[in-house]
Design a protein around this motif. Structure first.
Motif, PDB file in Angstrom:
ATOM      1  N   SER A  49      34.553  36.194  33.223  1.00 51.44           N
ATOM      2  CA  SER A  49      33.210  36.025  32.661  1.00 51.44           C
ATOM      3  C   SER A  49      33.241  34.869  31.672  1.00 51.44           C
ATOM      4  N   ILE A  50      32.229  34.013  31.729  1.00 46.14           N
ATOM      5  CA  ILE A  50      32.120  32.892  30.799  1.00 46.14           C
ATOM      6  C   ILE A  50      30.844  33.063  29.989  1.00 46.14           C
ATOM      7  N   VAL A  51      30.979  33.034  28.668  1.00 44.99           N
ATOM      8  CA  VAL A  51      29.824  33.143  27.781  1.00 44.99           C
ATOM      9  C   VAL A  51      29.782  31.929  26.869  1.00 44.99           C
ATOM     10  N   GLY A  52      28.601  31.660  26.356  1.00 50.19           N
ATOM     11  CA  GLY A  52      28.431  30.547  25.435  1.00 50.19           C
ATOM     12  C   GLY A  52      26.963  30.378  25.127  1.00 50.19           C
ATOM     13  N   MET A 170      28.775  33.369  40.175  1.00 47.72           N
ATOM     14  CA  MET A 170      27.566  34.107  39.809  1.00 47.72           C
ATOM     15  C   MET A 170      26.930  33.486  38.565  1.00 47.72           C
ATOM     16  N   ASP A 171      25.674  33.091  38.724  1.00 45.89           N
ATOM     17  CA  ASP A 171      24.926  32.452  37.645  1.00 45.89           C
ATOM     18  C   ASP A 171      23.886  33.435  37.121  1.00 45.89           C
ATOM     19  N   GLU A 172      24.269  34.208  36.101  1.00 45.16           N
ATOM     20  CA  GLU A 172      23.390  35.231  35.521  1.00 45.16           C
ATOM     21  C   GLU A 172      22.661  36.015  36.612  1.00 45.16           C
ATOM     22  N   PRO A 173      23.393  36.646  37.523  1.00 43.43           N
ATOM     23  CA  PRO A 173      22.771  37.202  38.728  1.00 43.43           C
ATOM     24  C   PRO A 173      21.814  38.358  38.502  1.00 43.43           C
ATOM     25  N   PHE A 174      21.919  39.054  37.351  1.00 46.56           N
ATOM     26  CA  PHE A 174      21.099  40.254  37.157  1.00 46.56           C
ATOM     27  C   PHE A 174      20.094  40.114  36.015  1.00 46.56           C
ATOM     28  N   SER A 175      19.977  38.912  35.448  1.00 45.35           N
ATOM     29  CA  SER A 175      19.154  38.748  34.242  1.00 45.35           C
ATOM     30  C   SER A 175      17.661  38.957  34.497  1.00 45.35           C
ATOM     31  N   ALA A 176      17.212  38.763  35.744  1.00 42.02           N
ATOM     32  CA  ALA A 176      15.784  38.910  36.037  1.00 42.02           C
ATOM     33  C   ALA A 176      15.381  40.360  36.310  1.00 42.02           C
ATOM     34  N   LEU A 177      16.350  41.270  36.327  1.00 40.12           N
ATOM     35  CA  LEU A 177      16.074  42.668  36.653  1.00 40.12           C
ATOM     36  C   LEU A 177      15.821  43.487  35.388  1.00 40.12           C
ATOM     37  N   ASP A 178      15.063  44.575  35.531  1.00 40.65           N
ATOM     38  CA  ASP A 178      14.897  45.478  34.396  1.00 40.65           C
ATOM     39  C   ASP A 178      16.235  46.156  34.101  1.00 40.65           C
ATOM     40  N   ILE A 179      16.374  46.714  32.913  1.00 41.87           N
ATOM     41  CA  ILE A 179      17.664  47.193  32.431  1.00 41.87           C
ATOM     42  C   ILE A 179      18.262  48.266  33.329  1.00 41.87           C
ATOM     43  N   HIS A 180      17.435  49.182  33.840  1.00 43.67           N
ATOM     44  CA  HIS A 180      17.959  50.267  34.676  1.00 43.67           C
ATOM     45  C   HIS A 180      18.436  49.738  36.026  1.00 43.67           C
ATOM     46  N   ASP A 196      37.618  44.722  48.168  1.00 44.25           N
ATOM     47  CA  ASP A 196      38.423  43.594  48.640  1.00 44.25           C
ATOM     48  C   ASP A 196      38.324  42.485  47.603  1.00 44.25           C
ATOM     49  N   ARG A 197      39.098  42.632  46.553  1.00 43.63           N
ATOM     50  CA  ARG A 197      38.936  41.770  45.382  1.00 43.63           C
ATOM     51  C   ARG A 197      39.035  40.285  45.730  1.00 43.63           C
ATOM     52  N   ARG A 198      38.052  39.550  45.265  1.00 41.46           N
ATOM     53  CA  ARG A 198      38.036  38.095  45.352  1.00 41.46           C
ATOM     54  C   ARG A 198      38.017  37.552  43.939  1.00 41.46           C
ATOM     55  N   ALA A 199      38.376  36.301  43.801  1.00 38.13           N
ATOM     56  CA  ALA A 199      38.233  35.656  42.495  1.00 38.13           C
ATOM     57  C   ALA A 199      36.743  35.508  42.192  1.00 38.13           C
ATOM     58  N   VAL A 200      36.351  35.875  40.977  1.00 34.58           N
ATOM     59  CA  VAL A 200      34.953  35.781  40.563  1.00 34.58           C
ATOM     60  C   VAL A 200      34.860  34.957  39.278  1.00 34.58           C
ATOM     61  N   VAL A 201      33.890  34.051  39.243  1.00 35.74           N
ATOM     62  CA  VAL A 201      33.539  33.345  38.012  1.00 35.74           C
ATOM     63  C   VAL A 201      32.065  33.610  37.766  1.00 35.74           C
ATOM     64  N   MET A 202      31.768  34.325  36.687  1.00 35.97           N
ATOM     65  CA  MET A 202      30.391  34.675  36.351  1.00 35.97           C
ATOM     66  C   MET A 202      30.023  34.103  34.999  1.00 35.97           C
ATOM     67  N   ILE A 203      28.852  33.470  34.930  1.00 36.86           N
ATOM     68  CA  ILE A 203      28.339  33.032  33.636  1.00 36.86           C
ATOM     69  C   ILE A 203      27.183  33.935  33.249  1.00 36.86           C
ATOM     70  N   THR A 204      27.099  34.217  31.963  1.00 39.17           N
ATOM     71  CA  THR A 204      26.064  35.123  31.482  1.00 39.17           C
ATOM     72  C   THR A 204      25.813  34.878  30.002  1.00 39.17           C
ATOM     73  N   HIS A 205      24.584  35.182  29.575  1.00 40.67           N
ATOM     74  CA  HIS A 205      24.266  35.194  28.148  1.00 40.67           C
ATOM     75  C   HIS A 205      24.480  36.576  27.545  1.00 40.67           C
ATOM     76  N   ASP A 206      24.723  37.554  28.400  1.00 39.51           N
ATOM     77  CA  ASP A 206      24.820  38.947  27.983  1.00 39.51           C
ATOM     78  C   ASP A 206      26.285  39.303  27.752  1.00 39.51           C
TER      79      ASP A 206
END
Length: 273
Positions: A49-52, A170-180, A196-206
């Motif tokens: 996860s990358i935050v900033g 993943m570019d903030e993939p869930f930010s547009a969804l309601d919290i639930h 089937d684990r793959r390498a993941v790079v996700m950016i998020t403000h959360d």
């Protein structure tokens, strides 16, 4: 575990075999330098996860991995091969819906396999299996406007994973969804990734999302000329439930420590506006 023990150098190697390597990368747009001398390694099967703060170049780094942007300096590699253009070894989950509105759920999930020349019979078997896996059996013929936000996100996940990518971006993939719905989709993603684990790079403000999903959280400095300032291993057991894991004392300690690093950069970003 002490803060010093959990905190690792931003340029240190992960213990897993590297799948993504960002080596001394600088990204510039004319005279504007977005990120400078960034070094990151992502292990095979690791969830980074990358935050900033806003404007620190998180999406720029993601697009460099995807081959959509070319570094001004340094290199990006996937599985040992230098990225020199758009990659067909990645799956990309975007913040907004990236589904074609004139195609059904089935047809959207099928696209990646069609581009790779997979035969029709094999495509159908895989698409139907993935639609069932993401809980959309019976929704094959529905168009995006006939699906809820969570259902559209499930289609996107199937679309990104059906090609068995080496790396998932993943570019903030869930930010547009309601919290639930967001919590449901986060758990769904973890369930699918765990198979089937793959390498993941996700950016998020959360920051909560970054910790709940990731194996490691990298913190970027305020831009311009952003860089990785610290990297924190997430020593929380898997499998995880994103709602329950936030009650773990170790989660709260991690949150406090990472926020202590991130807070100053967020304040710098706001002060420069």
């Amino acid at each position: 575990m002490s803060i010093a023990a959990r905190k690792i150098s931003a340029v240190s190697q992960t213990s897993l075999p590297p799948m993504v390597a960002i080596d001394n990368v600088t990204m510039a747009f004319g005279s504007f330098v977005a990120v400078e001398n960034v070094n990151l390694k992502v292990g095979n099967g690791e969830f980074l996860s990358i935050v900033g703060p806003t404007g620190c170049g998180k999406s720029t780094i993601l697009n460099a991995i995807a081959g959509l942007l070319k570094p001004a300096k340094g290199a990006v590699s996937i599985d040992g091969a230098t990225v020199g253009g758009v990659q067909n070894t990645i799956g990309y989950l975007f913040q907004q819906d990236a589904l074609l509105p004139w195609k059904t759920a089935y047809q959207n999930v099928e696209l990646g396999l069609m581009f790779r020349g997979v035969a029709a019979e094999e495509r159908r078997a895989k698409v139907m299996a993935w639609l069932e896996k993401v809980g959309l059996k019976g929704f094959e013929s529905r168009f995006p406007h006939q699906l809820s936000g969570g259902q559209r996100k499930r289609v996107q996940m199937a679309q990104a994973l059906i090609t068995e990518p080496k790396v998932i971006l993943m570019d903030e993939p869930f930010s547009a969804l309601d919290i639930h719905t967001r919590h449901l989709m986060q758990n769904e993603l973890l369930r699918l990734w765990q198979e089937d684990r793959r390498a993941v790079v996700m950016i998020t403000h959360d920051l909560e999302e970054a910790i709940a999903l990731g194996d490691r959280v990298a913190v970027l400095a305020a831009g311009p000329r952003s860089r990785v300032i610290e990297s924190f291993p997430v020593d929380l057991e898997r499998p995880r439930n994103v709602s329950e894991i936030k009650l773990d004392p170790k989660f709260m300690t991690l949150y406090r420590d990472i926020w202590a690093s991130l807070r100053g950069e967020v304040e710098k970003s706001y002060a420069s506006r």
